[in-house]
Design an enzyme around this catalytic site. Structure first.
Site, short mmCIF file in Angstrom:
data_model
loop_
_atom_site.label_atom_id
_atom_site.label_comp_id
_atom_site.label_asym_id
_atom_site.label_seq_id
_atom_site.Cartn_x
_atom_site.Cartn_y
_atom_site.Cartn_z
N ASP A 1 -10.49 3.72 5.13
CA ASP A 1 -10.98 2.35 5.01
C ASP A 1 -12.51 2.27 5.03
O ASP A 1 -13.08 1.22 4.72
CB ASP A 1 -10.45 1.50 6.18
CG ASP A 1 -9.23 0.69 5.80
OD1 ASP A 1 -9.19 0.18 4.65
OD2 ASP A 1 -8.33 0.54 6.64
N LYS B 1 0.84 -1.20 0.00
CA LYS B 1 0.00 0.00 0.00
C LYS B 1 0.88 1.25 0.00
O LYS B 1 0.61 2.21 -0.73
CB LYS B 1 -0.92 0.00 1.22
CG LYS B 1 -2.05 -1.02 1.10
CD LYS B 1 -2.89 -1.14 2.36
CE LYS B 1 -3.97 -2.20 2.17
NZ LYS B 1 -4.90 -2.30 3.30
N GLN C 1 -4.23 -1.08 9.96
CA GLN C 1 -4.29 -2.41 9.32
C GLN C 1 -4.82 -3.43 10.32
O GLN C 1 -4.38 -3.51 11.46
CB GLN C 1 -2.89 -2.81 8.82
CG GLN C 1 -2.87 -4.08 7.98
CD GLN C 1 -3.53 -3.95 6.61
OE1 GLN C 1 -3.67 -2.86 6.06
NE2 GLN C 1 -3.94 -5.07 6.04
#
Ligand code: NAP
Ligand code: LUD
Length: 285
Positions: free
Chosen positions: A121, A54, A98
């Site tokens: 997200d 990412k 994450q």
């Protein structure tokens, strides 16, 4: 008939290329780059790979990333402190925490601590709520990417029967909402679903997000269906496979995504898109 393979890697590359142009325009107009704050807690090797990929994708697209590692022993307070700092940092327009977090940390509490305007997200309950009521907000990256992959087939979503297997907050539930928004008739399956094979067989579109290697059998698939395999499973020999039995499913499906090279690369591309969206929001507020 053999299915057409949906090349997620190539489609993600196109998305990243288009995004790079938009990022350049943004940076020229506002004098700073979009920024993603990245928090990795613990030592999960897969998480470390995803996060690295990412951040690499950010760098290539002209997005700054601000990385913070925390040890597996980190406390809730330590994670919260980093989130608070990123919430307050004007260089950060999107925050990636994450998952999974190490045992003992309250994932929901930490996700809810991220400012909803920086929720790249789309996991904050406010953004989940916006998605549920059909208001604009951040959309979770994986289901958002899946919608692009389905669109690439040219098959209609409106009126189609879409079967989503899995009901997690990060994939299954938001996926079902997005398909519903596009006027599919949506069935959501989970671990208590009876007659999974028959239900899957109704799907003009099947999205599998379970986390069990090849649990969706090729013979269940309706002929000509669009099959999207979100699952990432590691076999004993180290190779990856999806939740769908690819070799048999591709003989019945009209379109199918491979693992790897399907949904995964799209998740990364959509994170970049959401980060730019956050930067535009902050700049135009
Ligand atoms: P999760 O939170 O573990 O959810 C799995 C879902 O599958 C649950 O809703 C569960 O039902 C359901 N399930 C379990 N066993 C089942 C069975 N036998 N029959 C039907 N449904 C069953 O997983 P997740 O986070 O959604 O991820 C799912 C998979 O996608 C994993 O392999 C993950 O690695 C992968 N993933 C990939 C990407 C990507 O970018 N490619 C992104 C996210 C996740 P219950 O709710 O009843 O327990
Ligand atoms: N947490 C995700 N945890 C796990 N595969 C991902 C993922 C790229 N907060 C938060 O990124 O969106 C998230 N937000 N997730 N995931 C899974 C999930 C998270 C999974 C796979 C890939 C992201 C990916 O690029 C490659 C592919 O399918 O082609 C293979 C990569 C490999 O391991 O070789």
């Amino acid at each position: 008939m053999t299915a057409q393979i949906i090349d997620g890697k190539a489609i993600a590359k196109e998305c990243r290329k288009a995004l790079k142009g938009r990022v350049k325009e943004f940076s020229e107009q506002y004098g700073h780059a979009p920024g993603l704050g990245v928090i990795l807690v613990g030592e999960d090797p897969a998480s470390a790979v995803y996060v690295r990929n990412k951040e690499k994708a950010c760098a290539r697209a002209g997005i700054a990333s601000f990385h913070h590692d925390l040890p597996i022993t980190a406390t809730q307070e330590q994670v919260a402190k980093i989130i608070d700092e990123m919430n307050a940092d004007s260089r950060v327009h999107g925050i990636l925490l994450q998952l999974p977090l190490p045992k003992g940390l309250d994932e929901q509490a930490m996700l809810a601590r991220i400012h909803p305007d920086k929720d790249a997200d789309g996991f904050h309950p406010i953004n989940a709520g916006y998605l549920a009521v059909g208001k604009d907000g951040y959309v979770p990256c994986t289901p958002k990417g899946v919608m692009t992959l389905i669109a690439s087939t040219g098959q209609p979503i409106e009126g189609a029967h879409a079967v989503v297997i899995g009901r997690s907050n990060i994939v299954g539930k938001p996926q079902a909402q997005l398909l519903l928004q596009k006027n599919a008739t949506v069935t959501i399956c989970h671990s208590r679903t009876k007659n999974l094979a028959e239900v899957v067989g109704l799907g003009d579109i099947v999205v599998a997000a379970v986390g069990r290697p090849e649990m969706v059998k090729g013979e269940w698939i309706k002929k000509g269906a669009v099959v999207i395999d979100v699952g990432i499973n590691r076999r004993d020999d180290g190779t990856l496979c999806g939740d769908v039995e690819f070799e048999t499913a591709k003989e019945r499906a009209g379109w199918i995504t491979p693992v790897p090279g399907g949904v995964g690369p799209m998740t990364i591309a959509m994170l970049l898109e959401n980060t730019l969206e956050g930067a535009i929001r902050a700049a135009t507020r």
